[in-house]
Design an enzyme around this catalytic site. Structure first.
Site, PDB file in Angstrom:
ATOM      1  N   THR A  89      17.832  22.699  -5.574  1.00  0.00           N
ATOM      2  CA  THR A  89      17.947  24.069  -5.064  1.00  0.00           C
ATOM      3  C   THR A  89      16.761  24.925  -5.498  1.00  0.00           C
ATOM      4  O   THR A  89      16.090  25.560  -4.677  1.00  0.00           O
ATOM      5  CB  THR A  89      19.260  24.701  -5.599  1.00  0.00           C
ATOM      6  OG1 THR A  89      20.335  23.824  -5.268  1.00  0.00           O
ATOM      7  CG2 THR A  89      19.511  26.074  -5.020  1.00  0.00           C
ATOM      8  N   ASP A 149      28.450  28.601 -19.746  1.00  0.00           N
ATOM      9  CA  ASP A 149      27.210  28.999 -19.082  1.00  0.00           C
ATOM     10  C   ASP A 149      26.821  30.434 -19.500  1.00  0.00           C
ATOM     11  O   ASP A 149      25.659  30.703 -19.823  1.00  0.00           O
ATOM     12  CB  ASP A 149      27.408  28.908 -17.564  1.00  0.00           C
ATOM     13  CG  ASP A 149      26.210  29.408 -16.788  1.00  0.00           C
ATOM     14  OD1 ASP A 149      25.190  28.694 -16.743  1.00  0.00           O
ATOM     15  OD2 ASP A 149      26.285  30.527 -16.242  1.00  0.00           O
ATOM     16  N   LYS A 155      23.425  31.942 -21.807  1.00  0.00           N
ATOM     17  CA  LYS A 155      22.561  33.078 -21.462  1.00  0.00           C
ATOM     18  C   LYS A 155      22.647  34.156 -22.533  1.00  0.00           C
ATOM     19  O   LYS A 155      21.636  34.782 -22.881  1.00  0.00           O
ATOM     20  CB  LYS A 155      22.967  33.644 -20.101  1.00  0.00           C
ATOM     21  CG  LYS A 155      22.773  32.625 -18.972  1.00  0.00           C
ATOM     22  CD  LYS A 155      23.458  33.098 -17.702  1.00  0.00           C
ATOM     23  CE  LYS A 155      23.492  32.023 -16.642  1.00  0.00           C
ATOM     24  NZ  LYS A 155      24.365  32.362 -15.518  1.00  0.00           N
ATOM     25  N   GLY A 211      19.415  34.373 -13.420  1.00  0.00           N
ATOM     26  CA  GLY A 211      18.680  33.991 -12.213  1.00  0.00           C
ATOM     27  C   GLY A 211      17.520  34.895 -11.855  1.00  0.00           C
ATOM     28  O   GLY A 211      16.507  34.932 -12.542  1.00  0.00           O
ATOM     29  N   GLU A 240      30.642  24.893  -8.946  1.00  0.00           N
ATOM     30  CA  GLU A 240      30.324  23.471  -8.915  1.00  0.00           C
ATOM     31  C   GLU A 240      31.619  22.674  -8.710  1.00  0.00           C
ATOM     32  O   GLU A 240      32.716  23.184  -8.945  1.00  0.00           O
ATOM     33  CB  GLU A 240      29.748  23.042 -10.272  1.00  0.00           C
ATOM     34  CG  GLU A 240      28.635  23.909 -10.788  1.00  0.00           C
ATOM     35  CD  GLU A 240      27.284  23.449 -10.302  1.00  0.00           C
ATOM     36  OE1 GLU A 240      27.167  22.263  -9.949  1.00  0.00           O
ATOM     37  OE2 GLU A 240      26.365  24.266 -10.257  1.00  0.00           O
ATOM     38  N   VAL A 267      17.996  33.171 -17.597  1.00  0.00           N
ATOM     39  CA  VAL A 267      19.000  34.216 -17.845  1.00  0.00           C
ATOM     40  C   VAL A 267      19.185  35.046 -16.590  1.00  0.00           C
ATOM     41  O   VAL A 267      18.270  35.722 -16.131  1.00  0.00           O
ATOM     42  CB  VAL A 267      18.580  35.142 -19.007  1.00  0.00           C
ATOM     43  CG1 VAL A 267      19.690  36.145 -19.301  1.00  0.00           C
ATOM     44  CG2 VAL A 267      18.261  34.336 -20.246  1.00  0.00           C
TER      45      VAL A 267
END
Ligand code: NAP
Length: 435
Positions: free
Chosen positions: A14, A203, A207, A136, A192, A134
Site C-alpha cells: 500500500t 498500534d 505511536k 500516517g 485488518e 506516527v
C-alpha cells in the site's frame, strides 16, 4: 541541477506503491522544493511477478532486500515492509551501518528499536526518519520536533488508531455493538483480517511511545506503555456517556508526573470519555488527531488521515525531501545521548474523574454494596445512572461518574468489590479526558 537523492525502496505494498505514485505525480514540485531530484534506483518485494498497478520498469529489481544496503548507487534506504523485527530491522541496521540514510513508516520497529537505531545513526552521522510511523499523513513528528521545538510540552494525547476510531464513532452513530462494527470495519478495509493490534490498543501504544519520546525528550519506552483496547466498550456505555455529555474515544496519553522528586512518565492508551465540546470529540471515522500542549504555544491540534496510501506516502516523501535538503537532526528531537530516562509513573497518582460501569445482578442491596465500597475507598460519586433490567431479566447496568480524585481510590474500591457475587462481569473504568 544538483545530484539526485538516490533511493532504494523495500516494500511495494500500500505505502510503497503510494510513494512511487506520489514521486511520479508531483515530480517537479518535489524537485523544486528539495532542490534536487528524488530518484528511486532499486526496488524489492517478495513477489516479483505481481502486478502492483505502477510501472516498475525504470527501477532495478533487487531479489535480496538486504543487498540494498550495500549498493554504491544508493544514498537512502526506504523501508516500507513492516514488522518490529525480522527483515525490516536487519535492513535498518545494515543500511545505517553502511552509512546510508534510513526512512521508514514502521511504528512497531521504531517503538521497539528506535533508540538503538538512533544511536547507530548518530554514530554514523546519517539521518534516520519516521514521520509516517506516527499518525500516517499528519506531520506531527515534524510539528513537535520543529514547529513546537521552543516549548516545554506538558501533555501529549490523541486518537492514534483509525480502526478503533471508526468502530467507536460508528457505534455512536448506529447504536450497534462492538462486534457488528468490527465486521463493518473489516468489510470497508479499515480493519485488518487480524485486528488484534488495533483493537487491543497496541498500534496506538507504538505511536504513543514515539510521540512521548519526541515530546518529552525521553528515551523511547514502549515496555511501559499500558494499553487497554476497545473490546469491552458496549453500546450501553456509549448511550450513558452521551446522556452525560460525552463521547467515547480510544486516546493515547503521555504526561509527566511531577509529584515525586524526579519526574516520571505516564504513558497510557485507554478508551476515554471526551466532553462533546473538546476537539477530539469531533474526530470521527478513521481520522487521527494529536494534541500537544506547549507551555508557550498552548494547545496545538494536528488532525488528518492516519493511514492510507496517499497520506502515508506524503509523510514518507516529506522525510526524503528533508534528507535531500540536507536537514537531518536528532530523530527524537534531542541528541540521542541527551534523551532522559524517566521511570514509569504510578497511575494511582493520576488525579482525575472516571466513568465506571458495573453489570450487576438484579436484586436488592447491590447498589448499596457498590456505594459502600466507593465510600470506604474515598471515591466521591458525582452522578449515577442505573439502567433497568435487560431483556433476560438477569443483569442491570450501573454507570457512575466520579468527582476528581486520585485514581488509586477507584482501584481500591474495585478491589473491595472483587469477587462479589453481585457483579456479573468485571467493571469497566474509563478516564474522563481532562480539558
Ligand atoms: N498502510 C498504511 O496506511 C500505513 C500507514 C502508516 C504506516 N504504515 C506502515 O508502513 C509499512 C508498510 O505498510 P503497508 O500497508 O504498505 O504494508 P503491505 O501493503 O502489507 O506491504 C508490505 C510490502 O512488504 C513486502 N514484504 C513483506 N515481507 C517481506 C519480506 N520478508 N521480504 C521482502 N518483502 C516483503 C511485501 O511484498 P509482496 O507485495 O511481494 O508480498 C509488500 O510489498 C508498515 O510498517 C506499516 O505499519 C502503513
Amino acid at each position: 541541477m544538483a545530484e539526485p537523492l538516490r533511493i532504494a525502496l523495500a516494500g511495494l505494498g500500500t505505502v510503497g506503491t503510494g510513494v512511487i505514485e506520489l514521486l511520479e505525480t508531483n515530480r517537479s514540485t518535489i524537485e523544486r522544493r528539495a532542490g534536487r531530484p528524488l530518484e528511486i534506483v532499486a526496488v524489492n518485494a517478495r513477489d516479483r511477478s505481481r502486478d502492483r498497478g505502477v510501472d516498475l520498469s525504470p527501477y532495478a529489481w533487487v531479489d535480496d532486500m538486504q543487498a540494498m544496503a550495500e549498493r554504491a548507487d544508493v544514498d537512502v534506504v526506504l523501508e516500507l515492509v513492516g514488522g518490529s523485527d525480522g527483515p525490516a530491522l536487519t535492513l535498518a541496521r545494515a543500511a545505517l551501518d553502511a552509512g546510508k540514510g534510513f526512512v521508514t513508516a514502521n511504528k512497531a520497529m521504531i517503538a521497539h528499536h528506535g533508540l538503538a537505531l538512533a544511536e547507530q545513526a548518530a554514530l554514523r552521522g546519517v539521518p534516520l526518519k519516521f514521520e509516517a510511523a506516527v499518525a500516517g499523513g499528519i506531520p506531527v513528528v515534524k510539528g513537535l520536533r520543529e514547529g513546537a521545538a521552543a516549548n516545554r510540552i506538558e501533555r501529549i494525547y490523541g486518537i492514534l488508531n483509525g480502526t478503533c476510531n471508526y468502530i467507536l464513532s460508528e457505534m455512536e452513530r448506529t447504536g450497534a455493538d462492538f462486534s457488528d462494527m468490527l465486521r463493518g470495519a473489516q468489510e470497508k478495509g479499515y480493519a485488518e483480517a487480524d485486528p488484534t493490534f488495533d483493537i487491543e490498543g497496541v498500534d496506538a501504544a507504538h505511536k504513543l511511545a514515539i510521540l512521548a519520546a519526541i515530546g518529552f525528550g525521553a528515551r523511547v519506552d514502549f515496555d511501559n506503555v499500558s494499553a487497554t483496547g476497545i473490546g469491552e466498550v458496549r453500546a450501553a456505555d456509549i448511550t450513558q456517556a452521551a446522556t452525560l455529555g460525552y463521547v467515547i474515544r480510544l486516546v493515547g496519553i503521555a504526561s509527566l508526573d511531577e509529584s515525586a522528586e524526579e519526574p516520571r512518565l505516564l504513558q497510557r492508551v485507554r478508551p476515554c470519555l471526551v466532553a462533546r465540546g473538546h476537539p477530539l470529540a469531533a474526530v470521527t471515522g478513521p481520522t487521527n488527531a494529536v494534541v500537544a500542549e506547549g507551555n508557550f504555544s498552548g494547545r496545538l491540534l494536528f488532525q488528518g488521515a492516519g493511514a492510507g496510501a496517499g497520506p502515508t506516502a506524503s509523510a514518507v516523501v516529506a522525510d526524503l525531501i528533508d534528507i535531500a535538503r540536507g536537514d537531518s537532526g536528532a530523530p527524537f528531537s534531542v541528541a540521542v545521548e541527551e534523551l532522559e530516562q524517566f521511570a514509569p509513573a504510578d497511575p494511582g497518582n493520576r488525579v482525575g474523574r472516571d466513568y465506571i460501569r458495573f453489570t450487576v445482578t438484579d436484586r436488592p442491596g447491590v447498589l448499596a454494596e457498590i456505594t459502600a465500597a466507593m465510600r470506604d475507598a474515598e471515591v466521591s460519586i458525582e452522578s449515577l445512572i442505573q439502567r433497568g433490567r435487560d431483556h433476560d431479566g438477569g443483569e442491570v447496568l450501573v454507570a457512575m461518574v466520579t468527582h476528581e480524585g486520585p485514581e488509586r481510590c477507584v482501584t481500591k474500591a474495585l478491589d473491595l468489590l472483587e469477587g462479589s457475587p453481585s457483579l456479573t462481569a468485571p467493571p469497566l473504568v474509563m478516564p474522563i479526558l481532562k480539558e
